[in-house]
Design an enzyme around this catalytic site. Structure first.
Site, mmCIF file in Angstrom:
data_model
loop_
_atom_site.group_PDB
_atom_site.id
_atom_site.type_symbol
_atom_site.label_atom_id
_atom_site.label_comp_id
_atom_site.label_asym_id
_atom_site.label_seq_id
_atom_site.Cartn_x
_atom_site.Cartn_y
_atom_site.Cartn_z
ATOM 1 N N THR A 1 53.230 -17.494 -21.616
ATOM 2 C CA THR A 1 53.197 -18.952 -21.640
ATOM 3 C C THR A 1 52.647 -19.527 -20.329
ATOM 4 O OG1 THR A 1 55.089 -18.911 -23.115
ATOM 5 C CG2 THR A 1 54.652 -20.986 -21.981
ATOM 6 N N HIS B 1 55.022 -32.401 -14.171
ATOM 7 C CA HIS B 1 55.373 -33.709 -14.719
ATOM 8 C C HIS B 1 56.238 -34.473 -13.735
ATOM 9 C CE1 HIS B 1 53.836 -32.916 -18.765
ATOM 10 N NE2 HIS B 1 54.279 -31.680 -18.604
ATOM 11 N N VAL C 1 61.055 -3.852 -21.338
ATOM 12 C CA VAL C 1 62.446 -3.515 -21.575
ATOM 13 C C VAL C 1 62.607 -3.165 -23.054
ATOM 14 C CG1 VAL C 1 64.797 -4.441 -21.654
ATOM 15 C CG2 VAL C 1 63.310 -4.935 -19.699
ATOM 16 N N LYS D 1 53.448 -35.930 -28.970
ATOM 17 C CA LYS D 1 53.311 -36.374 -27.588
ATOM 18 C C LYS D 1 51.868 -36.786 -27.300
ATOM 19 C CE LYS D 1 55.192 -33.055 -24.995
ATOM 20 N NZ LYS D 1 55.708 -32.400 -23.783
ATOM 21 N N ILE E 1 62.226 -21.818 -22.351
ATOM 22 C CA ILE E 1 61.573 -22.614 -21.310
ATOM 23 C C ILE E 1 60.180 -23.023 -21.757
ATOM 24 C CG2 ILE E 1 61.037 -22.744 -18.858
ATOM 25 C CD1 ILE E 1 63.583 -21.486 -18.432
ATOM 26 N N SER F 1 57.676 -26.691 -22.269
ATOM 27 C CA SER F 1 57.394 -27.803 -21.366
ATOM 28 C C SER F 1 58.689 -28.576 -21.136
ATOM 29 C CB SER F 1 56.336 -28.716 -21.994
ATOM 30 O OG SER F 1 56.093 -29.808 -21.165
ATOM 31 N N CYS G 1 30.611 -13.348 -8.358
ATOM 32 C CA CYS G 1 30.577 -14.354 -9.424
ATOM 33 C C CYS G 1 29.853 -15.574 -8.902
ATOM 34 C CB CYS G 1 32.004 -14.717 -9.832
ATOM 35 S SG CYS G 1 32.120 -16.214 -10.840
ATOM 36 N N CYS H 1 29.519 -19.286 -17.208
ATOM 37 C CA CYS H 1 28.923 -18.160 -17.941
ATOM 38 C C CYS H 1 30.009 -17.219 -18.449
ATOM 39 C CB CYS H 1 27.865 -17.433 -17.113
ATOM 40 S SG CYS H 1 28.470 -16.034 -16.165
#
Lengths: 130, 514, 439
Positions: B59, B68, B192, B269, B356, B358, B421, B458
Site C-alpha cells: 500500500t 493530510h 511470516v 471522496k 491502515i 488513508s 537515467c 521513457c
C-alpha cells in the site's frame, strides 16, 4: 497437377500480389505484377528464395559480449534456422574488425559469415556474457 | 553511521537470521518501518520482517502521497486522532530529521456549485475542532489566482495550508534505513508463515528461519488479517480497496501548485489532483472493492473515472503527457472503517496495527508513537538509547544540484558523473548507493523507488538494461536473475543462443536415437 | 551516504570551461552527419557529445540490412552504416566525448555536459546542433490497462538487449505495432528460439515496409493481425497473457471481439517521440505534429544559432534521409559561422493542405548562392495511389513530383530549385496532393 502460389513482391513499396500457376516446379503462368522487375522477383522467389541473415556471434574479451554478423551473400531461405543454430556454437575473440570472416562456409552454402562492425577489445579485462 | 548492514544485505545462502528478539515487527510498509525506527530509539532488540525483496512494496508504494491536514478526520476515530498528530510530527520532527522530500503545498477543497458551500463550512468547523491550523474559506477570485487552471465553475474553497506532499518511497526507505542505522534489523524476503504463542512470547516462523520474540507487532497491511489469525485473533478482515491513478510528465503545461480535492459527497471522496515532490502531476484515486490482494491491475473503467473526476476541478486535463498509470490497494477493515491499533487482550504481547488505509501515510509517525506507548504498556518504561541518531540522509540527488555543485561532487567521486537515467538525471553513483544502503535495493523497482531511474517519461526504456547490469554486478548474480519486484518477476529469461543450443542438442539426441 | 551533503559544498572552480565553434549534441547518424558536413565546409573546432560508450546511436543495435540504399547505393546493416561515419569523423579529428550527457543547453548556447572524467564542462558554443534522436512510446503513453508485471518492453529496448547485451527478454511474445522495428524484432525473437504468437496492428494496414512483412513474418509463419490491439495485460509478477480486441474505424475496441493470448512478453512498437526536453528548456519552439523543433531550410530553430536534425526534428523512416538532413544542418551552421549566407528580408512561409501531415522545413529564410536546390520533406495522412505532389505560389504551380504510392510511413521529398525562389509571386509556398486524374 497445377497449383497456385501467391507471392508478394518486395521490390518497391507497391507490393504487388503476384499469382503463379505452377506444375511440377515449373511456372506455367504469372499474373498481377505491375512491372518486369516484379515478374523477375516472383520467378526467383518461387525457384530459389534467398535471404541475407543478420544475427550476432558470441565474443570474448570485447567491449560487448556479441558482435553483429551477416551472411556475405543471401542464403537459401530454408537454411536460415539451421544457420543461426550453427552460429550459436561459434565464439570469437576480440578485437573483431568489420568484414572479418567469422565462418567460411555456413551450413554448406558456400557463403561466409562476416562481422558487420569493429568490436575493440575491452580495456579493463573481458566482458563476460553470463 | 551505526548499524550492521550485513543482516539486511545478505538474504539467502549461508546467512541465518538472528534467533531471538525483544520486538518483531511484521511488515515493511510505512507503518512498520516507522514503528521499527521509533522503537530503535530505545534499548530494545528490534527486528522487522518483510515478505518482499524490498520495503515499501504494498500500500505504501501506490497512494496519493499526501500528508493530510486533518480537517476531514473524524475525531471519534483512531484514524482521525492519528492523522492530526501525524501531521504535527511531520512538521515538528520528521521533515528535520529525515532527508526525505516533504513540501507543505496546502490543500484546497473546491466547491463547484453554490449548493456545495454548506459542506465547506462543515469541513471548516470539523477542522477547527481538530485543531488544524490556518483553515479558511477562499472565494472564487483568490482561488483562481492561486490555481489558474481550476475550473471556471469554482465558487469557493476550503484552504488548508498545513496539508503536505511527501515522497512515500523515500519516506519508508528513510524510516527503514534509519532504524537499521540505530541497531534494528530489517529482514527482507522473510515472509511470516506461522506464529506460535509460547510462555514468554512467540515463536515466529519465517521464510528465513525461526525467531523468538517477546512482542509481535502486526503491520502487515493487506495481509494483517492473515497474520492476526495465526495467533487466533480472527474477528476482523482486510478488504482490498483498489484505487487507480494517472501520473503526468514533469514537462507539462498544466501547472498545479496545491493539492486539489473536490467537495466530498456521501458516495465518494472524489478524485484528487496533486503535484508530487518531483514535480509531476498525479490524479486519482477511484475506489473499488476487490477480492484478490495481489490484483493491482488498472481497468479501463477505473482510469476513465479518474480522468473524468479530475476534470471536475481541472478541466484541461487529458491523457496527453500521461507517463504512467498504476493502481494501489488500501487495506480496509470494512466493518469499522477505522484503524485497529491495539494490544489484543486475548493474546498479550501481540499488537495489531491493522486496517491502515488513508490517512495511513499522514498518520505513520503518530501510529509509531502510539505503538511505542503500547509496548511500554506491555514491558514497562523503555530506556532510551543515548546513541540514537534520528538524522538520516540518502544518496545525493544529482538532479537537484546546480552545475557547480555537481562539478564539486564528481571531483570527489567520479561515479556521480556517469548518468544512467537521462529522463530523471540519475547517476551510477546514486544507483550503487541505493544498492549499498543499510536496507539494500535488490530489485529494479527498489532502485527506482530510492533514486528514480525509470520513473520518468521513457519508463526505463533507455536505462533499464544498464540498471539490470549494475544490479547484476553489485549483487553478483547473472543478469537473468535480476528481478523487477517480487520473486518470479525476473526481467530477462535467458542468454541469447541458449535456446538454440538446447534445440540443436535435443535434435542431435533425436538423431542419435535414429 | 550521510557524507553526501558535505560533498556538495560547491567548489566553483571544479567546473571546466571551454569555447568551441560547434557543439553537436548526440553522436548517432544525425550528429555524425552534421559534424562531418560542418568540417567539410571548413569548420574544424567541433565537439560531439555522446551519452553512450560509443558513437553510432541506435544504428549499432539495428544489425539487420536495409540501410544505405540511397546514400551509399548499396545495402548495409546498421553497424556498417554507422561505422562509415564514425571513421569519417575520426579522420577529420572531430573532438568526440563519449559517456557524456548533456544536462542543459541555454538560450544563448552555453552547453553543460557531464561525464565521470571531466566532471561538468561548461561550453560556450558559437553554434549548437541538436541531434538527440527520439525515444519510444511506452505502454503508459498508450494507456493500456492491466497489471504491471515484468516482461513489457519497447521493441527498441528489446533490440538492444538481444543484439548488444545478448539477453533474451522472453520466450513467448506478442508484438504490438507493425512498424519496421516491430517486424524486425519478430524475426529476431523467432531466430533466437523464442516464439512470436502474433503481431498486432491497430491500423487497417501495416506500418512497416512490404519487404519486412514478407521476410520477418511470412517467412516464419508469424501472423499479422490488423485492426486489433491489446486492451489488457495480465500477470502479477511476469506477463501471463494479454486480452486482444478488434477495433472499429475510430480505433475503439469492439465489444464481444475479445480473445486472450498466452505469452510471457509484450513488445511495443507503437511509435517514436522526438526527444526534445533539452530543446524546450533552451526556448526552442516545437511543431505540434512532428513533436520536433520548427525550423527553416537550414534547420535553424527559432533560437538563433541552435539547429536540429534527424529524429529529434521529425521521425524519419530511412536513415539515409537523416544523413541528408543532418548534412544540411552541419553545412548550414558552418556557412553561417563563416558569414556565407544572407538572410532574406522576409522569409518564405511553406504551407500545406490537409492531405499532408507535415512539411519540414517550415520556412525558407536564407539566400545561399552555392545552394542549387532545397529539399522539402513531407508525409501524407493516409495511403494514396497515383498522386502528384505540387508546389505553388500565389496560385501558380512551380513544380510537381509523381508518387505511384504515397504512404504515411514513407517520407516524400520534393526538391525546389533555388532559381525558382528568386521570383515568387508572393513569399509563400503551398504544397498540395492531387490525384493523377484530376491533375
Amino acid at each position: 497437377m497445377t497449383e497456385t502460389v501467391s507471392i508478394t513482391c518486395i521490390r518497391c513499396p507497391i507490393g504487388c500480389d503476384i499469382e503463379l500457376e505452377v506444375e511440377d516446379g515449373e511456372i506455367l503462368s504469372l499474373e498481377g505484377a505491375d512491372c518486369i522487375q516484379g515478374e523477375e522477383y516472383a520467378r526467383e522467389e518461387f525457384r530459389n528464395p534467398t535471404r541475407v541473415l543478420p544475427t550476432t556471434v558470441r565474443v570474448t574479451g570485447g567491449v560487448l559480449p556479441y558482435v553483429p554478423v551477416k551472411t556475405a551473400e543471401p542464403i537459401p531461405k530454408g537454411k536460415l534456422e539451421a544457420a543461426v543454430e550453427e552460429l550459436a556454437t561459434v565464439e570469437v575473440e576480440a578485437p573483431v574488425e568489420l568484414g572479418d570472416v567469422i565462418v567460411e562456409n555456413i551450413c554448406d552454402t558456400g557463403v561466409a559469415i562476416v562481422a558487420t562492425r569493429d568490436l575493440p577489445a575491452a580495456e579493463e579485462g573481458p566482458v563476460a556474457a553470463d | 553511521m551505526g548499524g550492521d548492514n550485513r543482516s539486511a544485505r545478505v538474504s539467502l545462502g549461508e546467512y541465518i537470521m538472528q534467533s531471538e528478539t525483544d520486538v518483531l515487527v511484521v511488515g515493511g510498509g510505512v507503518t512498520g518501518t516507522a514503528i521499527a525506527r521509533e522503537l530503535s530509539r530505545y534499548r530494545l532488540d528490534v527486528v522487522l520482517v518483510e515478505k518482499s525483496p524490498d520495503v515499501c512494496t504494498g500500500t505504501s508504494k501506490s497512494n496519493t502521497a499526501l500528508i493530510h491536514a486533518g480537517f476531514n478526520a473524524d475525531p471519534d476515530k483512531q484514524k482521525g486522532r492519528l492523522n492530526v498528530r501525524g501531521n504535527e510530527l511531520y512538521h515538528e520532527r520528521i521533515q528535520h530529521e529525515l532527508d526525505v522530500p516533504i513540501e507543505w503545498r496546502g490543500a484546497l477543497v473546491v466547491a463547484t456549485d453554490e449548493s456545495e458551500r454548506p459542506k465547506l463550512e462543515e469541513l471548516l468547523e470539523k477542522g477547527q475542532r481538530n485543531d488544524v491550523d490556518g483553515l479558511e474559506i477562499l472565494e472564487r477570485e483568490a482561488l483562481l489566482e492561486k490555481e489558474p487552471h481550476l475550473t471556471d465553475d469554482a465558487v469557493a474553497a476550503l484552504w488548508a495550508p498545513t496539508a503536505g506532499i511527501v515522497n512515500p518511497f523515500e519516506l519508508t526507505v528513510g524510516f527503514a534505513n534509519n532504524a537499521v542505522e540505530n541497531g534494528a534489523s530489517v529482514e527482507l524476503e522473510a515472509e511470516v508463515t506461522d506464529i506460535t504463542k509460547t510462555d514468554d512470547g512467540f515463536t515466529v516462523e519465517t521464510a528465513k528461519g525461526e525467531i523468538d520474540a517477546e512482542i509481535v507487532i502486526n503491520a502487515a497491511g493487506l495481509y494483517a488479517d492473515e497474520v492476526s489469525k495465526m495467533v487466533g485473533v480472527d474477528d476482523f478482515e482486510i478488504t482490498p480497496r483498489r484505487g487507480e491513478y494517472y501520473l503526468y510528465d514533469k514537462q507539462f503545461d498544466i501547472d498545479i501548485d496545491t493539492t486539489i480535492f473536490p467537495v466530498p459527497t456521501e458516495v465518494t471522496k472524489g478524485i484528487v489532483v496533486t503535484p508530487t515532490d518531483e514535480g509531476n502531476l498525479l490524479i486519482g484515486p477511484n475506489a473499488q472493492e476487490i477480492d484478490d490482494k495481489r490484483d493491482k491491475a488498472t481497468t479501463r473503467q477505473g482510469l476513465d473515472k479518474v480522468l473524468n473526476g479530475a476534470q471536475k476541478t481541472v478541466p484541461d486535463l487529458t491523457k496527453k503527457d500521461v507517463i504512467k498509470e498504476f493502481a494501489g490497494l488500501r487495506p480496509a477493515i470494512k466493518e469499522t472503517g477505522d484503524f485497529r491499533i491495539q494490544i489484543e487482550e486475548e493474546v498479550p504481547g501481540f499488537i495489531n496495527a491493522a486496517g491502515i488505509q488513508s490517512p495511513g501515510l499522514a498518520s505513520a509517525p503518530a501510529t509509531a508513537e502510539l505503538v511505542v506507548d503500547l509496548v511500554e504498556e506491555l514491558r514497562g518504561d523503555l530506556e532510551e538509547d543515548p546513541a540514537f541518531d534520528p538524522n538520516y540522509s540518502g544518496p545525493p540527488k544529482v538532479r537537484h544540484m546546480s552545475h557547480e555543485e555537481r562539478a564539486g561532487l564528481i571531483e570527489e567521486d567520479a561515479r556521480y558523473g556517469q548518468i544512467i537515467c537521462r529522463c530523471e538525471t540519475v547517476t551510477e553513483g546514486e544507483i550503487r548507493d541505493a544498492i549499498n544502503q543499510p536496507v539494500p535495493a535488490q530489485t529494479v523497482n527498489a532502485i527506482k523507488r530510492r533514486v528514480r531511474p525509470g520513473a520518468g517519461r521513457c519508463q526505463g526504456g533507455f536505462c533499464g538494461p544498464r540498471v539490470i547490469e549494475i544490479l547484476s554486478e553489485e549483487l553478483d548474480i547473472p543478469m537473468t536473475e535480476v528481478k523487477l519486484e517480487e520473486e518470479g518477476s525476473e526481467l530477462l529469461t535467458d542468454e541469447i543462443k541458449q535456446p538454440l543450443l538446447e534445440k540443436s542438442h535435443e535434435s542431435s539426441e533425436v538423431n542419435a536415437d535414429d | 551516504m550521510t557524507e553526501s551533503r558535505q560533498a556538495v559544498t560547491s567548489d566553483v572552480d571544479a567546473m571546466r570551461r571551454e569555447e568551441h565553434d560547434l557543439v553537436v549534441v548526440g553522436g548517432g547518424p544525425a550528429g555524425l552527419g552534421a559534424a562531418q558536413a560542418a568540417y567539410d565546409e571548413g569548420v574544424d573546432d567541433i565537439v560531439i557529445l555522446e551519452r553512450d560508450f560509443e558513437l553510432g546511436g541506435i544504428l549499432q543495435q539495428c544489425v539487420h540490412p536495409g540501410f544505405g540504399l540511397e546514400y551509399f547505393e548499396e545495402e548495409l546493416t546498421g553497424p556498417e552504416y554507422a561505422q562509415e561515419f564514425i571513421e569519417n569523423v575520426a579522420e577529420r579529428g572531430v573532438d568526440i566525448r563519449l559517456d557524456t550527457m548533456v544536462l542543459e543547453v541555454t538560450h544563448d548556447r552555453t552547453v553543460y555536459a557531464v561525464n565521470d572524467e571531466d566532471g561538468v564542462t561548461e561550453i560556450d558554443a558559437e553554434k549548437v546542433i541538436l541531434a538527440m534522436g527520439c525515444r519510444e512510446r511506452t505502454r503508459d503513453a498508450l494507456d493500456i490497462p492491466g497489471s504491471r508485471p515484468a516482461g513489457i518492453f519497447t521493441a527498441g529496448t528489446a533490440q538492444r538487449l538481444i543484439n548488444m547485451e545478448g539477453k533474451l527478454p522472453g520466450e513467448k511474445a506478442v508484438i504490438l505495432g507493425s512498424g519496421d522495428v516491430g517486424l524486425i524484432m519478430a524475426r529476431h525473437m523467432h531466430l533466437e528460439g523464442a516464439e512470436v504468437e502474433a503481431v498486432l496492428e491497430i491500423m487497417p494496414y501495416t506500418g512497416g515496409i512490404t519487404r519486412n512483412v514478407v521476410q520477418c513474418l511470412e517467412d516464419f509463419d508469424i501472423p499479422l493481425r490488423t485492426q486489433q490491439t491489446i486492451t489488457e495485460i495480465h500477470g502479477n509478477d511476469r506477463v501471463e497473457g494479454v486480452t486482444v480486441q478488434e477495433v472499429d474505424d475510430d480505433f475503439e475496441p469492439i465489444p464481444g471481439t475479445e480473445y486472450e493470448i498466452e505469452c510471457d512478453t509484450v513488445l511495443l512498437s507503437v511509435g517514436l517521440i522526438p526527444e526534445n526536453e533539452l530543446s524546450v528548456d533552451a526556448g526552442v519552439e516545437l511543431h505540434s505534429v512532428t513533436g520536433g523543433p520548427i525550423v527553416d531550410e537550414t534547420r535553424e530553430t527559432n533560437v538563433e544559432d541552435i539547429y536540429a536534425c534527424g529524429n529529434v526534428l521529425h521521425v524519419h523512416d530511412v536513415v539515409d534521409w537523416v544523413t541528408e538532413e543532418s548534412m544540411i544542418a552541419g553545412r548550414s551552421a558552418a556557412r553561417s559561422l563563416q558569414d556565407r549566407v544572407e538572410t532574406r528580408k522576409e522569409p518564405i512561409e511553406i504551407e500545406s493542405t490537409a492531405k499532408l501531415r507535415y512539411v519540414v522545413p517550415d520556412r525558407i529564410s536564407t539566400i545561399d548562392p552555392d545552394r542549387e536546390e532545397i529539399p522539402l520533406y513531407m508525409r501524407v495522412h493516409a495511403p494514396m495511389e497515383d498522386v502528384f505532389v505540387t508546389l505553388s505560389s500565389g496560385g501558380e504551380e512551380l513544380t510537381r513530383t509523381f508518387e505511384r504510392r504515397a504512404e504515411p510511413g514513407e517520407m516524400v521529398t520534393l526538391n525546389v530549385d533555388s532559381d525558382t525562389l528568386a521570383e515568387l509571386p508572393e513569399p509563400r509556398l503551398e504544397l498540395d496532393v492531387v490525384q493523377r486524374e484530376e491533375a
